[in-house]
Design a protein around this motif. Sequence first.
Motif, mmCIF file in Angstrom:
data_model
loop_
_atom_site.group_PDB
_atom_site.id
_atom_site.type_symbol
_atom_site.label_atom_id
_atom_site.label_comp_id
_atom_site.label_asym_id
_atom_site.label_seq_id
_atom_site.Cartn_x
_atom_site.Cartn_y
_atom_site.Cartn_z
ATOM 1 N N MET A 1 17.510 -0.306 39.403
ATOM 2 C CA MET A 1 16.102 0.088 39.418
ATOM 3 C C MET A 1 15.835 1.084 38.294
ATOM 4 O O MET A 1 16.634 1.979 38.046
ATOM 5 C CB MET A 1 15.738 0.718 40.775
ATOM 6 C CG MET A 1 14.259 1.002 40.951
ATOM 7 S SD MET A 1 13.867 1.815 42.530
ATOM 8 C CE MET A 1 14.200 0.489 43.673
ATOM 9 N N ASP A 2 14.714 0.918 37.622
ATOM 10 C CA ASP A 2 14.316 1.848 36.581
ATOM 11 C C ASP A 2 14.248 3.268 37.156
ATOM 12 O O ASP A 2 13.771 3.466 38.276
ATOM 13 C CB ASP A 2 12.938 1.431 36.059
ATOM 14 C CG ASP A 2 12.375 2.425 35.071
ATOM 15 O OD1 ASP A 2 12.752 2.349 33.894
ATOM 16 O OD2 ASP A 2 11.575 3.280 35.486
ATOM 17 N N ARG A 5 10.796 4.281 38.464
ATOM 18 C CA ARG A 5 10.464 3.595 39.717
ATOM 19 C C ARG A 5 11.296 4.157 40.868
ATOM 20 O O ARG A 5 10.790 4.338 41.991
ATOM 21 C CB ARG A 5 10.700 2.095 39.570
ATOM 22 C CG ARG A 5 10.333 1.306 40.816
ATOM 23 C CD ARG A 5 10.602 -0.181 40.671
ATOM 24 N NE ARG A 5 10.665 -0.802 41.984
ATOM 25 C CZ ARG A 5 11.454 -1.826 42.287
ATOM 26 N NH1 ARG A 5 12.240 -2.366 41.359
ATOM 27 N NH2 ARG A 5 11.454 -2.326 43.508
ATOM 28 N N PRO A 121 8.419 -5.921 32.384
ATOM 29 C CA PRO A 121 8.717 -4.538 32.013
ATOM 30 C C PRO A 121 7.823 -3.997 30.892
ATOM 31 O O PRO A 121 7.646 -2.788 30.771
ATOM 32 C CB PRO A 121 10.181 -4.588 31.576
ATOM 33 C CG PRO A 121 10.448 -6.024 31.272
ATOM 34 C CD PRO A 121 9.572 -6.804 32.190
ATOM 35 N N THR A 136 5.368 1.625 32.822
ATOM 36 C CA THR A 136 6.312 2.696 33.153
ATOM 37 C C THR A 136 5.719 4.066 32.877
ATOM 38 O O THR A 136 5.946 5.021 33.624
ATOM 39 C CB THR A 136 7.627 2.530 32.370
ATOM 40 O OG1 THR A 136 8.241 1.287 32.741
ATOM 41 C CG2 THR A 136 8.596 3.662 32.677
ATOM 42 N N ARG A 140 5.018 6.990 35.624
ATOM 43 C CA ARG A 140 5.484 8.370 35.451
ATOM 44 C C ARG A 140 4.406 9.362 35.923
ATOM 45 O O ARG A 140 4.716 10.364 36.563
ATOM 46 C CB ARG A 140 5.811 8.616 33.975
ATOM 47 C CG ARG A 140 6.741 9.779 33.708
ATOM 48 C CD ARG A 140 6.958 9.929 32.212
ATOM 49 N NE ARG A 140 7.425 8.712 31.579
ATOM 50 C CZ ARG A 140 8.701 8.338 31.493
ATOM 51 N NH1 ARG A 140 9.637 9.103 31.998
ATOM 52 N NH2 ARG A 140 9.018 7.212 30.896
#
Length: 222
Positions: A1-2, A5, A121, A136, A140
Amino acid sequence: MDPVRAAFSAECARLTEVLTDLVDADLDRPTDCPPWTVVELIAHVRTGVGRLTDMLAAPAPARAEVDAAGYFGRAKFTEQVDADRVAGGWRDALRVDRAALAAEVDRAWRATDAAVAAAPPDRVVRTRHGDAMRLTEFLRTRVVEVGVHGLDLAAALDRPPWLTTPAAEVIADLLTGGHPAPAALGWDRVTVIRKTTGRAALTAPERAAIDAAGFRWLAFGR
């Protein structure tokens, strides 16, 4: 997982756990985000963590135009924007089921997490301010939203901060531009976040140490 995230999921899950323990009297406590009470701040957070579901359902902008740091620029904290934010928190609070707050927050963040997991992504989204951002980068900002307001809620409820380590890392890195605070200050990440967001005042020696080190952080509104 990123990592972003993962931080979002960890912090939202921790907040949900805390909310399950609240009683009705807790919800009417004042917060350090005036004029909101605890229930109004929770409603604001619930809306914030759920924004990405609609954003990802909308057409994608051609390219990103701002990053997470730019999203928190001073233009986002004009008097009118702030007034709209406060009014939105009141409206959201009127729509919530006080007895099911934890469940509502849980549904909101899990729907966001599922939408993020299904998105490419490199997906670009458009924010309510009109900014085009990489997914992303906007996520954040959601970590900041739930983590920093979690500190506000902890203070209002007279509880120790419950900020998770993954979220603290993401938030501190964003707010300081990826640079560590001067070592002489001895700040942990929670202190860094409180100081950089104005939730704890700087002492004269702290200000001197920051100025001497040339340390700069992101301008941030409450």
